[in-house]
Design a protein around this motif. Sequence first.
Motif, PDB file in Angstrom:
ATOM      1  N   GLN A  63       0.962  -1.178   0.141  1.00  0.00           N
ATOM      2  CA  GLN A  63       0.207   0.020  -0.024  1.00  0.00           C
ATOM      3  C   GLN A  63       0.909   1.200   0.018  1.00  0.00           C
ATOM      4  OE1 GLN A  63      -3.045   0.522  -0.481  1.00  0.00           O
ATOM      5  NE2 GLN A  63      -4.099  -1.030   0.271  1.00  0.00           N
ATOM      6  N   GLU A  64       2.025   1.259   0.700  1.00  0.00           N
ATOM      7  CA  GLU A  64       2.998   2.466   0.850  1.00  0.00           C
ATOM      8  C   GLU A  64       3.561   2.646  -0.577  1.00  0.00           C
ATOM      9  OE1 GLU A  64       5.567   1.465   3.925  1.00  0.00           O
ATOM     10  OE2 GLU A  64       3.979   1.637   5.415  1.00  0.00           O
ATOM     11  N   VAL A  65       3.800   1.570  -1.233  1.00  0.00           N
ATOM     12  CA  VAL A  65       4.324   1.666  -2.543  1.00  0.00           C
ATOM     13  C   VAL A  65       3.384   2.127  -3.378  1.00  0.00           C
ATOM     14  CG1 VAL A  65       5.158   0.443  -4.632  1.00  0.00           C
ATOM     15  CG2 VAL A  65       5.934  -0.257  -2.177  1.00  0.00           C
ATOM     16  N   MET A  66       2.236   1.935  -3.464  1.00  0.00           N
ATOM     17  CA  MET A  66       1.245   2.461  -4.491  1.00  0.00           C
ATOM     18  C   MET A  66       1.008   3.915  -4.104  1.00  0.00           C
ATOM     19  SD  MET A  66       0.957  -0.154  -6.313  1.00  0.00           S
ATOM     20  CE  MET A  66      -0.396   0.620  -7.482  1.00  0.00           C
ATOM     21  N   ILE A  67       0.850   4.211  -2.832  1.00  0.00           N
ATOM     22  CA  ILE A  67       0.993   5.754  -2.515  1.00  0.00           C
ATOM     23  C   ILE A  67       1.872   6.370  -3.207  1.00  0.00           C
ATOM     24  CG2 ILE A  67       0.891   7.373  -0.473  1.00  0.00           C
ATOM     25  CD1 ILE A  67      -0.924   5.274   0.794  1.00  0.00           C
ATOM     26  N   ASP A  68       3.193   5.936  -2.618  1.00  0.00           N
ATOM     27  CA  ASP A  68       4.517   6.593  -3.435  1.00  0.00           C
ATOM     28  C   ASP A  68       4.422   6.645  -4.794  1.00  0.00           C
ATOM     29  OD1 ASP A  68       5.819   6.674  -0.931  1.00  0.00           O
ATOM     30  OD2 ASP A  68       7.205   4.835  -1.582  1.00  0.00           O
ATOM     31  N   LEU A  69       3.711   5.770  -5.620  1.00  0.00           N
ATOM     32  CA  LEU A  69       3.689   5.958  -7.016  1.00  0.00           C
ATOM     33  C   LEU A  69       2.393   6.951  -7.383  1.00  0.00           C
ATOM     34  CD1 LEU A  69       3.235   1.977  -8.252  1.00  0.00           C
ATOM     35  CD2 LEU A  69       5.201   3.566  -8.479  1.00  0.00           C
ATOM     36  N   TRP A  70       1.488   7.284  -6.681  1.00  0.00           N
ATOM     37  CA  TRP A  70       0.679   8.221  -6.781  1.00  0.00           C
ATOM     38  C   TRP A  70       1.299   9.802  -6.499  1.00  0.00           C
ATOM     39  CZ3 TRP A  70      -3.685  10.291  -8.543  1.00  0.00           C
ATOM     40  CH2 TRP A  70      -4.297  11.436  -8.048  1.00  0.00           C
ATOM     41  N   ARG A  71       2.306   9.779  -5.333  1.00  0.00           N
ATOM     42  CA  ARG A  71       2.864  10.843  -4.955  1.00  0.00           C
ATOM     43  C   ARG A  71       3.883  11.245  -5.900  1.00  0.00           C
ATOM     44  NH1 ARG A  71       2.969   9.866   1.466  1.00  0.00           N
ATOM     45  NH2 ARG A  71       0.854  10.297   1.937  1.00  0.00           N
ATOM     46  N   GLN A  72       4.584  10.165  -6.539  1.00  0.00           N
ATOM     47  CA  GLN A  72       5.958  10.507  -7.246  1.00  0.00           C
ATOM     48  C   GLN A  72       5.787  10.474  -8.768  1.00  0.00           C
ATOM     49  OE1 GLN A  72       9.314   8.227  -5.856  1.00  0.00           O
ATOM     50  NE2 GLN A  72       8.768   8.109  -3.720  1.00  0.00           N
ATOM     51  N   ALA A  73       4.383  10.360  -9.087  1.00  0.00           N
ATOM     52  CA  ALA A  73       4.099  10.214 -10.449  1.00  0.00           C
ATOM     53  C   ALA A  73       4.997  11.271 -11.461  1.00  0.00           C
ATOM     54  CB  ALA A  73       2.596  10.328 -10.913  1.00  0.00           C
ATOM     55  N   ALA A  74       4.957  12.409 -11.001  1.00  0.00           N
ATOM     56  CA  ALA A  74       5.676  13.471 -11.690  1.00  0.00           C
ATOM     57  C   ALA A  74       7.171  13.344 -11.891  1.00  0.00           C
ATOM     58  CB  ALA A  74       5.440  14.897 -11.046  1.00  0.00           C
ATOM     59  N   ARG A  75       7.695  12.377 -11.129  1.00  0.00           N
ATOM     60  CA  ARG A  75       9.286  12.151 -11.026  1.00  0.00           C
ATOM     61  C   ARG A  75       9.486  10.948 -11.938  1.00  0.00           C
ATOM     62  NH1 ARG A  75      11.153  11.857  -4.782  1.00  0.00           N
ATOM     63  NH2 ARG A  75      10.705  13.979  -4.139  1.00  0.00           N
ATOM     64  N   TYR A  76       8.562  10.322 -12.569  1.00  0.00           N
ATOM     65  CA  TYR A  76       8.642   9.089 -13.516  1.00  0.00           C
ATOM     66  C   TYR A  76       9.234   9.809 -14.824  1.00  0.00           C
ATOM     67  CZ  TYR A  76       7.896   5.651 -16.906  1.00  0.00           C
ATOM     68  OH  TYR A  76       7.917   4.721 -17.805  1.00  0.00           O
ATOM     69  N   ARG A  77      10.125   9.186 -15.194  1.00  0.00           N
ATOM     70  CA  ARG A  77      10.935   9.506 -16.527  1.00  0.00           C
ATOM     71  C   ARG A  77      10.819   8.378 -17.470  1.00  0.00           C
ATOM     72  NH1 ARG A  77       9.821  13.497 -15.109  1.00  0.00           N
ATOM     73  NH2 ARG A  77      10.772  15.246 -14.330  1.00  0.00           N
ATOM     74  N   PRO A  78       9.923   8.305 -18.722  1.00  0.00           N
ATOM     75  CA  PRO A  78       9.693   7.058 -19.356  1.00  0.00           C
ATOM     76  C   PRO A  78      11.146   6.626 -19.973  1.00  0.00           C
ATOM     77  CG  PRO A  78       8.366   8.858 -20.059  1.00  0.00           C
ATOM     78  CD  PRO A  78       9.052   9.325 -19.003  1.00  0.00           C
ATOM     79  N   ASP A  79      12.000   7.654 -20.273  1.00  0.00           N
ATOM     80  CA  ASP A  79      13.268   7.278 -21.000  1.00  0.00           C
ATOM     81  C   ASP A  79      14.230   6.601 -20.047  1.00  0.00           C
ATOM     82  OD1 ASP A  79      13.474   9.790 -19.519  1.00  0.00           O
ATOM     83  OD2 ASP A  79      14.966  10.600 -20.611  1.00  0.00           O
ATOM     84  N   SER A  80      14.050   6.515 -18.618  1.00  0.00           N
ATOM     85  CA  SER A  80      15.025   5.889 -17.864  1.00  0.00           C
ATOM     86  C   SER A  80      14.331   4.362 -17.605  1.00  0.00           C
ATOM     87  CB  SER A  80      14.633   6.530 -16.402  1.00  0.00           C
ATOM     88  OG  SER A  80      15.358   7.782 -16.488  1.00  0.00           O
ATOM     89  N   ALA A  81      13.199   3.917 -17.511  1.00  0.00           N
ATOM     90  CA  ALA A  81      12.614   2.802 -17.252  1.00  0.00           C
ATOM     91  C   ALA A  81      11.310   2.593 -17.383  1.00  0.00           C
ATOM     92  CB  ALA A  81      13.028   2.383 -15.770  1.00  0.00           C
ATOM     93  N   SER A  82      10.764   1.465 -17.697  1.00  0.00           N
ATOM     94  CA  SER A  82       9.283   1.252 -17.879  1.00  0.00           C
ATOM     95  C   SER A  82       8.638   1.540 -16.339  1.00  0.00           C
ATOM     96  CB  SER A  82       8.956  -0.074 -18.405  1.00  0.00           C
ATOM     97  OG  SER A  82       9.043  -1.047 -17.397  1.00  0.00           O
ATOM     98  N   VAL A  83       7.235   1.593 -16.423  1.00  0.00           N
ATOM     99  CA  VAL A  83       6.471   2.038 -15.325  1.00  0.00           C
ATOM    100  C   VAL A  83       6.868   0.861 -14.388  1.00  0.00           C
ATOM    101  CG1 VAL A  83       4.255   2.444 -14.533  1.00  0.00           C
ATOM    102  CG2 VAL A  83       5.131   3.910 -16.572  1.00  0.00           C
TER     103      VAL A  83
END
Length: 195
Positions: A63-83
């Motif tokens: 659950q904490e990981v899923m919350i992190d994904l929500w909070r950190q979504a703006a940090r995701y960079r598709p050129d670095s790794a897949s989701v």
Amino acid sequence: MSRPLPFGSPGTTGRLDLADVMRQVAQGDKEAFSTVYDALAPMVFGIVIKVVRDRAQSEEVAQEVMIDLWRQAARYRPDSASVTTWAATIAHRRAVDRVRSAQASTDREQARAAREHTTAFDEVAERVETRLDSEQVRRCLRSLTELQRQAVTLAYYQGLTYREIAEVLDAPLPTVKTRMRDGLIRLRDCMGVTT
């Protein structure tokens, strides 16, 4: 946002482009996050439970990981790794952190218990040593003459002076002093005290 994890069945992404969906999540789209959640929650839980090995804690960490994904979504960079890779990395790190935290807590508890146990052992050892010393003193006192034993006992256990001991024993002061000196020498020898 705090939906229960669908842990029973693996999430399938089909032709879904999670990178595009993550961009929508980064803009605060809750429906897009619901899609990401359904797609990744089973995988995240699988990674976490392999590391943590406790179902209840694994559910919490997932659950904490899923919350992190929500909070950190703006940090995701598709050129670095897949989701999926990005989520897996976060899940693994969170799981390892939980295990390390639990181990550190266990280590602290064991160290405290060891200190308490050592203290208890030290107290027992001290009592035993005191008892053995007392027994040795009693045995050595029995080896003295009656006047020596009485003089030493009155001086050391009752705190009387030479003059008071002489009065109690109805003996001359020089005799009491001589008996005390001789008695203390015999006690010292008996107890193995070196000067």
